[in-house]
Design an enzyme around this catalytic site. Structure first.
Site, mmCIF file in Angstrom:
data_model
loop_
_atom_site.group_PDB
_atom_site.id
_atom_site.type_symbol
_atom_site.label_atom_id
_atom_site.label_comp_id
_atom_site.label_asym_id
_atom_site.label_seq_id
_atom_site.Cartn_x
_atom_site.Cartn_y
_atom_site.Cartn_z
ATOM 1 N N HIS A 110 142.610 49.348 13.669
ATOM 2 C CA HIS A 110 141.472 48.439 14.048
ATOM 3 C C HIS A 110 140.504 49.062 15.039
ATOM 4 C CE1 HIS A 110 139.553 44.579 14.909
ATOM 5 N NE2 HIS A 110 140.693 43.922 14.272
ATOM 6 N N ARG A 136 132.907 39.923 16.475
ATOM 7 C CA ARG A 136 131.783 40.643 15.686
ATOM 8 C C ARG A 136 131.204 39.298 14.433
ATOM 9 N NH1 ARG A 136 133.829 45.391 13.046
ATOM 10 N NH2 ARG A 136 135.672 44.741 13.771
#
Length: 537
Positions: free
Chosen positions: A318, A338
């Site tokens: 990740h 994000r």
């Protein structure tokens, strides 16, 4: 708490924040992505992989740590195990108590099967509980399972088994409805419409979430349903070997009480492996976002019984694991940060990539920025780049962070970091086991009557997984595995129980010249003192 270097870097980030928030970084071309991955992604570091010498995947590559376990010694001596003394006798034995195992148990029980869950920790101690961002499903007017298929298949580098991706995306809307009906508190507008957002690699807003603790909310609901149905759950009891019958069919498991060491025998007409991932093996010394028990047990058990693995050489790192402060080193910083507007910026305050590239591309970009471009920010445990979280409220308005990602706000607030005002430092963390046990559309492995669901499966996501498709796959394939196992159990004929496959595997080890003393499955990680990379031995 911050070093002078970090404070100077933060000032550069702040100076360019408004400009960066307004800019739209371009997406990479396919050729650029391929070159980036081949150069910087950990899956391409050849010296970190070994060739499997025995078993169904002989001659193929896998991470060093996984090869050691796949070829390890069994924890039992078959001569010392009394298979005539049955402690548990059920139709469906489920190994693992996370989201996939719980979903399987609910559906198998609903189908009338006598079901039991055995889990080495407690029900709910699983990667499901750690998932934050959301669960994908194409259930909005501007979306479709066909578009979801293209996103998922492409995001996995066109390597997934198409029939599994088809099942994943076409059963997704019903999975959301099923969870909603069970009581999962999804984020909704005032009129009851579910709020959806983008994830990396998605072309539509199809991410359903419960704030930024989606996995915990789903696991809470599934656990309650299991307990309300009075499905037996044997906690703190690990499966250390599968049992087959004399026809080569899965017929139960040898269990071990994690507290007392007592050996128990579970006989079952069908078995479902739902043991989750492998993050606690800390491949290549990476930190991990995984829960304590994620040590690839299901892959080891199935492999020794003769099951074939698929894409065991690919992992997901990740891109945004916490790199600072050290107390939460490796902890997941959800991709939802994000999707809400935060961008990745380097030590000089420069945006260096589109924030919603696929996870493998994003992780490799961060590694390149730190290793090749030398624009990372140094910390006591390594380095990282900034995820400029104040951009979220610059775009979405005051209160957006507290409303949409409250758990993230609280996690950093414990260390006097207000993510509404300060950027956070991130670096890739070992997150997901892309590969696993090969299954067909009924969720059965190459070993008859041995079913698999969840992160232990290989082939659903190909060589990279998109955000939100893991919470989806544990529901879709967990439910389907439960249904298939219950249906198979109704007419299953069980032969004499045997552990001959364990002896056969030991002979293969000897013939291949493997004389390691490594016991497998690993069960739990062991940490050494003073190792800044949290290396598991």
């Amino acid at each position: 708490m911050y070093t002078d270097e970090m404070l100077e870097s933060i000032r550069k980030v702040e100076a360019r924040r408004a400009e960066n928030a307004a800019a739209e970084p371009r997406r990479m071309t396919a050729d650029e992505k391929d070159k980036l991955l081949e150069t910087y992604h950990p899956d391409y570091i050849t010296e970190q992989f070994d060739t499997i010498k025995i078993g169904a995947n002989k001659g193929e590559k896998a991470p060093l740590e996984l090869v050691e376990l796949l070829q390890g010694k069994s924890r039992i001596d078959p001569k010392e195990i009394n298979l005539d003394r049955i402690d548990y006798d059920v139709d469906v034995l489920i190994i693992g108590g996370g989201g996939a195992g719980s979903s399987a148990a609910i559906e198998a029980h609903k189908a009338g099967a006598n079901v039991m869950i055995a889990t080495k920790l407690r029900i709910g101690d699983a990667n499901t509980m750690m998932a934050e961002g959301g669960i994908q499903a194409a259930d909005k007017p501007n979306d479709s399972p066909a578009i979801h298929f293209l996103d998922a298949f492409g995001g996995g580098h066109f390597a997934a088994k198409k029939e599994l991706v088809y099942k994943l995306v076409t059963e997704a809307p019903e999975a959301i409805q099923w969870l909603n009906n069970l009581g999962v508190e999804f984020d909704k507008d005032k009129d009851g419409t579910m709020i959806t957002t983008h994830g990396g690699g998605t072309s539509r807003k199809r991410m359903h979430a419960a704030k930024d603790y989606s996995g915990a909310e789903i696991m809470r609901t599934l656990r309650d349903e299991v307990l309300n149905r009075n499905i037996p759950v044997v906690d703190f009891t690990a499966a250390i070997e599968l049992i087959l019958d004399d026809k080569g069919r899965a017929a139960g498991a040898v269990l071990q009480n994690m507290e007392t060491g007592d050996i128990l025998i579970a006989r079952a007409k069908t078995v479902i492996i739902a043991t989750g991932g492998a993050g606690r093996l800390h491949y290549q010394g990476f930190p991990t976002s995984n829960h304590y028990g994620a040590t690839a047990d299901g892959l080891v058990l199935a492999y020794r019984a003769g099951a074939r693995l698929l894409y065991q050489d690919t992992l997901q790192y990740h891109p945004t694991g916490a790199a600072f402060p050290q107390q939460i080193f490796g902890a997941l910083v959800t991709e939802k940060v994000r999707s809400l507007g935060a961008k990745l910026v380097n030590a000089d305050g420069e945006v260096f990539m589109h924030p919603l590239e696929t996870r493998d591309v994003c992780a490799a970009s961060i590694i390149r920025e730190c290793k090749a471009h030398k624009k990372g920010v140094q910390t006591i445990l390594g380095e990282g780049v900034w995820l400029d979280t104040p951009m979220i409220e610059l775009k979405g308005g005051a209160g957006t962070i507290e409303k949409r990602i409250p758990a993230m706000l609280r996690m950093f607030a414990k260390y006097d970091i207000d993510i509404r005002k300060q950027p956070i430092l991130v670096y890739p963390t070992l997150h997901y086991q892309n590969g696993g046990i090969d299954i067909n559309t009924d969720c059965m492995s190459s070993v008859p009557n041995l079913f698999v669901a969840g992160e232990a499966v290989g082939g659903i996501h190909g060589r990279n997984r998109l955000m939100g498709n893991s919470l989806l796959d544990i529901i879709v394939f967990g439910r389907d595995a439960g249904k298939s196992a219950a249906k198979t159990a109704k007419d299953a004929a069980m032969g004499a129980l045997t552990l001959d496959h364990v002896n056969k595997f030991a002979a293969e080890r000897k013939n291949a010249g493997i004389d390691t003393e490594t016991l497998s499955p690993k069960l739990l990680p062991t940490y050494t003192h003073g190792n800044p990379r949290w290396e598991a031995k």
